[in-house]
Structure formats: C-alpha cells, structure tokens
Design an enzyme around this catalytic site. Structure first.
Site, PDB file in Angstrom:
ATOM      1  N   SER A 147      45.514   1.328  22.198  1.00 57.63           N
ATOM      2  CA  SER A 147      44.413   1.888  23.217  1.00 57.63           C
ATOM      3  C   SER A 147      44.730   3.369  22.940  1.00 57.63           C
ATOM      4  O   SER A 147      45.262   4.295  22.099  1.00 57.63           O
ATOM      5  CB  SER A 147      44.699   1.496  24.303  1.00 57.63           C
ATOM      6  OG  SER A 147      43.246   2.578  25.093  1.00 57.63           O
TER       7      SER A 147
ATOM      8  N   ASP B  17      39.251  -2.510  22.110  1.00 57.19           N
ATOM      9  CA  ASP B  17      40.384  -1.926  22.978  1.00 57.19           C
ATOM     10  C   ASP B  17      41.539  -2.747  22.159  1.00 57.19           C
ATOM     11  O   ASP B  17      41.402  -3.903  23.407  1.00 57.19           O
ATOM     12  CB  ASP B  17      39.881  -1.454  24.508  1.00 57.19           C
ATOM     13  CG  ASP B  17      41.107  -0.848  24.485  1.00 57.19           C
ATOM     14  OD1 ASP B  17      42.218  -0.811  25.025  1.00 57.19           O
ATOM     15  OD2 ASP B  17      40.681   0.738  24.974  1.00 57.19           O
TER      16      ASP B  17
END
Length: 365
Positions: free
Chosen positions: A43, A158
């Site tokens: 991320s 993510d």
C-alpha cells in the site's frame, strides 16, 4: 566477482498518509550510503518504495510536503457511482505516472515488489514485474475507497488487507540484513476517553433523527409513486424532453409533481438535520459522527496493528524502525512533513545497528 557488502532489504508498512515516514527513513539510509538491494512495500509502502526505486523520491517529497487537505484531494479524488468503490483511481494513476513514467519493475536498479491482495481468493500477490504504475495502483487500492484493480488476470485490492508489513516476502528473498519500517507500533490515541464518549452520544442522537427521516421518506414515496402518477409524470417528462431539446425547458421539469414532492421532502430533512448541534458532521470536531470513510480506515488500522504484531513475532527483522505516526489519519496528507521528520529521526537511531550488521555480515571474499 565477490560482493563486498551484504544484501540489504527493507519491508515498508501500509498506512496511507502515515507513509510519509517511509520517505524520511529512505532519505536517511541513502544519505548514510546504506544500499538497499530489495524493497518490498504494501500500500503506502509500495508507493513510497516505488518512487524511491525509480529515483523520484525527492519529487514525491516536494509534492506531499506543505500541502493542504483540500489540495491533496486533487491528486486522487475522482468520485464514481459507489458500486465497488468511492473513487475511480484514475487521478491517482495519472499522479503516479507523472512521476515514474512507463518504467517496468524488472528494469529498476533495485529489486522491487509491490504487495496486493486477490479479492476473490484472499491470496497475497507479490508483483515483481510489469508496469510500475499498475503494481502501485493495485497495492494502494483501499477497499471501499478505490475500485479494485484488474491486473494479471486478477481482481486486486490493497496489499494491507492480507500483508500490511510484508516481512515474510522480504525474507523469502534471503537478504543478509532485513529491515522493517512498522507504522503501527501502537493503537492510535486520537480517540481520547472524552472524545469516544461524545462520538457514541452523537451516533445515538443521529439514530433517532434518521429514524424519523426514514419514516417520512416511506410515507412520501407511497404517496406519490402510484401507476397513474408514474404515467402522468413520464408523459410530462417525455413531452418536455421531446419538445424542448436544445432550448431552456428546465422550468417544465422543475414544475412536475415529482420534483416538487422531492424538494419538499429534502427541505424538511435539511431542517431536521439543522437542529443537530453545530459541528455534528465535522471530522475536526470532538463530537462528530464517524463517516463511512473514517470507519473503513479506522477498521483497517486496527487490523493492520494486530497483523503487524503477529508478523513481527514470527518473522522478526534484523532491524526494526518504528516511527510514531499512528495519530496521523490515513488521508491526512497535510501532515506529511511531520511524518517525514519522524521517519528521519527513527531511522537515524537505527543507523549504528545497521552499520554494525553490515560490518559483521560481509560476504566472504
């Protein structure tokens, strides 16, 4: 030719705007001539790691420091109909491409891996080849915020969902020295006992108001949605569109019973909402309600904190760097400068340990 230095790798934690701390950490390592042979990021860690590996960390730092919250929205906020996410992600993609271009991961001088999550299988997906932009977009697509990314024949979200601090992936590459930058060393203290109490009270008060509003909405829908009304309304709308295309025909539409009823309902709803105490919906207030974005991001931080504790227990790094940035909200990019400074501070503290390991773990010549 034998290597003169040990292979060094770093795992960079997820964390939204807290990821500014990674910028400070990587800056200090570069200034002290500590080479990073492997960068694995999840991320925010993937984004910062990508900019560093592509030689664009200074440009990225210049963009995120001294920026307001509203200005930061211009880099990534492109709302779409909220089916699979609130934001399309195309503005974020253009922002990343503007910095790194169309470079391929396999052409970087540093081994780089962006970590994503397969939304359909739950698998952690290390992306180590292909366009750098695509890899970063897959890794930063926070569930509910960005739409999932279609990449490599997978539906990706993510990396923080499955592996926020990807030490396991880093160690699988067998560096002689492993470094981890953990952005979740503790739970946030943004919610003090007094603030928690006021947020709970605000939520309870809202339930009562919303219950009344919902009841009123049902009554109005029943009142004006019936077969005859639908036929009359559609006929009126069709006549207006067919006869007034290209001319100011908006008044005819605004005068329909449907729009009048809707305006009446909305005005009543607004009046009821205005009865709530000031600052009720303001995220800056002590007594605000948690909106859907704040709920999603706070829930994610709780999960990441707990996952990181487990990862650090079973896959401890040689060097652990833990900037204290957990009180920076995930979208609070206006505080990037302070996050960077905290990263620099904690990285500087770790330098003696890293230099000692580099000396003791030199490859045999």
């Amino acid at each position: 030719m034998a290597r003169k230095k040990p292979r060094i790798g770093i795992a960079l934690d997820s964390g939204g705007a807290m990821g500014g701390a990674h910028v400070g950490v990587l800056e200090v390592l570069a200034e002290r001539a500590i080479p990073l042979d492997i960068i694995v990021g999840s991320s925010a860690g993937a984004a910062v790691g990508a900019f560093f590996a592509a030689g664009k960390i200074k440009e990225f730092k210049d963009l995120i420091t001294d920026i307001s919250f509203i200005q930061s929205l211009s880099y990534y906020a492109d709302p779409v109909f909220p089916f699979s996410g609130l934001l399309a992600g195309e503005k974020a993609r253009r922002f990343i491409r503007a910095l790194v271009g169309d470079v391929l991961i396999e052409n970087l001088d540093t081994t780089f891996i962006a970590v994503a999550t397969d939304l359909l299988t739950g698998e952690t997906v290390p992306i180590d080849r292909g366009p750098l932009v695509d890899a970063v977009m897959a890794s930063i697509s926070m569930p509910g915020i960005f739409r999932p990314v279609v990449h490599m024949g997978r539906l990706l979200t993510d990396g923080g969902v499955s592996d926020p601090l990807p030490l396991d992936i880093l160690k699988g590459l067998e560096p002689e020295i492993s470094i981890a930058c953990n952005l979740h060393p503790r739970m946030t203290s943004r919610y003090s006992p007094a603030r928690r109490k006021s947020i709970v009270a605000a939520e309870q008060e809202a339930r009562e108001v919303e219950k009344d509003l919902a009841s009123g909405m049902v009554d109005r829908v029943v009142a004006f949605i019936n077969p005859q009304a639908i036929r009359d309304g559609l006929k009126s709308l069709a006549d207006t569109v067919l006869k007034k295309i290209g001319s100011p025909g908006a008044d005819a539409i605004l005068d329909t019973d449907y729009v009048k009823a809707l305006k009446d309902y909305l005005s009543q709803g607004a009046q009821r909402l205005n009865e709530l105490k000031p600052g009720y919906f303001s995220p800056a207030g002590e007594d605000h309600r948690m909106n859907i974005v704040e709920i999603l991001l706070t829930s994610t931080n709780i999960q990441q904190y707990r996952k990181n504790r487990i990862m650090l227990k079973y896959e401890p790094p040689d060097v652990l760097i833990e900037p204290d940035v957990v009180d920076i909200a995930a979208l609070e990019f206006s505080r990037s400068a302070s996050a960077i400074e905290e990263g620099r501070s904690k990285a500087s503290d770790a330098i003696p340990r890293i230099l000692d390991l580099m000396e003791r773990r030199k490859p045999a010549t």
